[in-house]
Design an enzyme around this catalytic site. Structure first.
Site, short mmCIF file in Angstrom:
data_model
loop_
_atom_site.label_atom_id
_atom_site.label_comp_id
_atom_site.label_asym_id
_atom_site.label_seq_id
_atom_site.Cartn_x
_atom_site.Cartn_y
_atom_site.Cartn_z
N ASP A 151 5.81 2.35 2.31
CA ASP A 151 4.91 1.23 2.52
C ASP A 151 4.10 1.54 3.78
OD1 ASP A 151 3.76 -1.17 3.28
OD2 ASP A 151 5.50 -2.39 2.74
N HIS A 152 2.84 1.80 3.57
CA HIS A 152 2.02 2.27 4.70
C HIS A 152 1.76 1.17 5.73
CE1 HIS A 152 -0.17 5.11 6.90
NE2 HIS A 152 -0.91 5.65 5.95
N ARG A 153 2.15 -0.07 5.41
CA ARG A 153 2.04 -1.12 6.43
C ARG A 153 3.13 -0.92 7.48
NH1 ARG A 153 2.86 -6.32 2.94
NH2 ARG A 153 4.61 -5.01 2.40
N PRO A 203 0.85 -1.20 0.00
CA PRO A 203 0.00 0.00 0.00
C PRO A 203 0.89 1.25 0.00
CG PRO A 203 -0.09 -1.13 2.13
CD PRO A 203 0.85 -1.91 1.28
#
Ligand code: CAO
Length: 553
Positions: free
Chosen positions: A525-527, A349
């Site tokens: 990476d939004h994780r 994401p």
């Protein structure tokens, strides 16, 4: 061993039926009741079961032939001992089926009496059986139409939970009356599905007419047949794109016999994704095998991404209809880059954080180094400053210096700072890695980045020189552009895109000052990284580049 004929059994009233699939070949060993071939009337398709256990010696019909009750379709050698020894070497599943049939026979007496017995038929309302613990599951397909003559166990409707698709089979043979549900309706156990006129054979009130497949008549609350979705599909992971991938057509019916459905269930293959090569686009066993094989091949080659999202492949038109075209093979590097980009884009994401850094003073300093650089034989570009600033930001915000191991549910924290630099070469994008950036000075970084960029252009990079990066810088500043959204070079969790510096009016509290502003685009990476940390990272970069003395601290 004695040879015996395999004959077409009672077809439940159908006169002549067409052979649409041959399931076994000469030499195959079969158990009693194993399907030999599939025939289709204008009402239903049925598998003809083996009359006993043994070895098929000959199949005497072919796809398209018409057969009727009593016709010989093949020969087999019955195995010694036959198959009526229920407790012997039967496969577990078969033994279970027989046991189930026995249980059903036993429970016949306790079955509720039919509602009405008049003139050899009775009306029944079919209800939804227990749905493996699910309720409120939507109907995705109605498999029968009013007026259809069906056999016991034929699928009536297909429902879909978030874990599996399930066919609700008919408990009776007979004629479909009013259908009481529509596609999209949500069903729970006990809901009314449809009305049926059930034929009663031989004056025996309780017994529905025998199913042509000679399976024991099922009890009135049949088990739904669930078709488990591949695990990742349930988790909405992305779908591989490949030659045999066929995007499901919304509302399209799947044409496949029970044996093919069973095989697909066993292999975890979603029939809706398989193109049938049989008559009337019917899916046959070979199609299921070919599909599974192609999926495995893709997974092993790493050409697919995680399976299951249903993202359809891009269908290409015939370009030659628009003008002249020429096709050429992709280079290995281009193919590998394309796959890496796609894998990252679909698995990560992405969010991009933008910032402008005031590099007016940095540029004055850099230009002042020109003579020194000429002496050293090294050109000082903005890149070494960016490398140094990123190394400092990675040390200050170590949540950017990680990789995610989702399988083991772990975060891998790195105690080293190696940074990749994207290099544009005539043969494609390459990313050599500068090791221990935090421990190196600006001249060293300038020399090393120039050397690695040249090696990349000359195809001289060794694999080890392209491995181990914690973070990547992709600078398009020498080319142009005001901002872009780079794709994270997984398993890293962030990448800095750098665009062309430009003079801009900047308000200093009293008046506008002309300042050289460098556009930064940080994709992450939004994780692994939250938005606030991304804003902190670009703010740190902007401060470091705005006052390069702080790089020394
Ligand atoms: N703004 C304005 N000018 C810039 C600049 C910026 N952000 N960055 C570099 N420049 C200038 C340099 O100072 C140099 O100018 P001078 O010759 O006048 O000093 C000129 O642009 C060319 O620099 P360079 O590109 O040769 O050197 P570099 O160290 O800045 O970059 C490298 C090296 C390897 C990053 C670069 O050559 C390159 O390949 N960039 C493309 C990367 C790429 O393709 N990324 C996309 C990946 S995703 O598709």
């Amino acid at each position: 061993m004695s040879e015996q004929e395999i004959k077409v059994p009672d077809l439940g009233g159908a006169d002549e039926v067409e052979v649409i699939e041959i399931i076994v070949s000469a030499g195959d060993s079969v158990e009693e009741e194993d399907p030999i071939l599939t025939v289709e009337s204008d009402k239903a398709s049925v598998e003809l079961p083996s009359p006993g256990a043994g070895k098929i010696t000959k199949i005497t019909v072919k796809v398209g032939d018409k057969v009727k009750e009593g016709d010989v379709v093949g020969m087999m050698e019955a195995s010694a001992g036959g198959s009526d020894d229920a407790g012997s070497d039967e496969p577990e599943e078969k033994a279970e089926e027989k046991e189930e049939a026995k249980q059903e026979e036993k429970s016949e007496e306790s079955k509720p009496a039919p509602k009405k017995a008049s003139g050899g038929s009775r009306k029944e309302t079919v209800k939804v059986p227990a749905l493996d613990g699910f309720d409120n599951v939507p109907v995705i397909e109605i498999n029968v139409a009013e007026g259809d003559t069906i056999e016991a166990d034929d699928p009536l409707v297909t429902v879909e939970s978030d874990k599996a698709t399930m066919e609700i089979p008919s408990p009776y043979a007979g004629k479909v009356g009013k259908i009481l549900v529509s596609e999209g309706d949500k069903l729970s156990e006990g809901d009314e599905l449809l009305e049926m006129t059930v034929q009663e054979g031989g004056g025996e009130e309780e017994e529905a007419s025998a199913p042509a497949s000679e399976e024991p008549a099922k009890e009135e609350k049949p088990e739904p047949r669930s078709e488990e979705k591949p695990k990742q599909e349930a988790e909405s992971a992305p779908e591989p794109q490949g030659a045999t991938y066929e995007p499901p057509t919304p509302g399209a019916k799947v044409h496949a016999g029970p044996a093919v459905r069973k095989l697909a269930r066993e292999l975890g293959a979603d029939l809706a994704r398989i193109k049938g090569s049989g008559p009337k686009s019917r899916i046959i066993k070979d199609d299921v095998h070919a599909y599974v094989k192609s999926q495995l091949k893709q997974a092993q080659q790493g050409t697919g991404v995680a399976t299951g999202s249903g993202i359809p492949g891009v269908k290409l038109p015939d370009f030659s209809q628009f003008g002249e075209v020429k096709r050429e093979a992709m280079s290995r590097m281009m193919f590998a880059t394309a796959n890496n980009m796609q894998r990252s884009w679909l698995n990560v994401p992405h969010v991009t954080q933008f910032e402008d850094a005031d590099i007016t003073d940095m540029e004055d300093f850099r230009k002042a180094q020109k003579a020194a650089g000429e002496k050293k034989g090294v050109k000082m570009t903005p890149l070494p400053f960016l490398l140094k600033a990123c190394a400092t930001a990675l040390a200050e915000l170590p949540q950017f210096n990680v990789s995610l191991d989702m399988e083991r549910k772990e975060v891998v924290r790195k105690s080293y700072i190696h940074i990749g630099i994207a290099v544009d070469t005539p043969h494609g994008l390459m990313v050599p890695v500068i090791r221990d950036v935090d421990k190196k000075g600006l001249w060293e970084l300038a020399a090393e980045s120039a050397e690695l960029a040249q090696k990349a252009r000359d195809k001289q990079l060794k694999p080890a020189e392209m491995q181990g990066a914690c973070f990547t810088i992709t600078s398009l500043g020498g080319i142009g552009g005001t901002a872009f959204t780079p794709i994270v070079n997984t398993p890293e969790v962030a990448i800095l895109g750098v665009s062309k510096a430009a003079m801009k009016p900047v308000w200093d509290g009293k008046e506008f000052q002309p300042r050289l502003m460098l556009p930064l685009s940080l994709s992450y990476d939004h994780r692994a990284v939250n938005g606030a940390d991304a804003a902190r990272f670009t703010t740190v970069l902007s401060q470091l580049l705005g006052d390069i003395r702080t790089l020394l601290l």
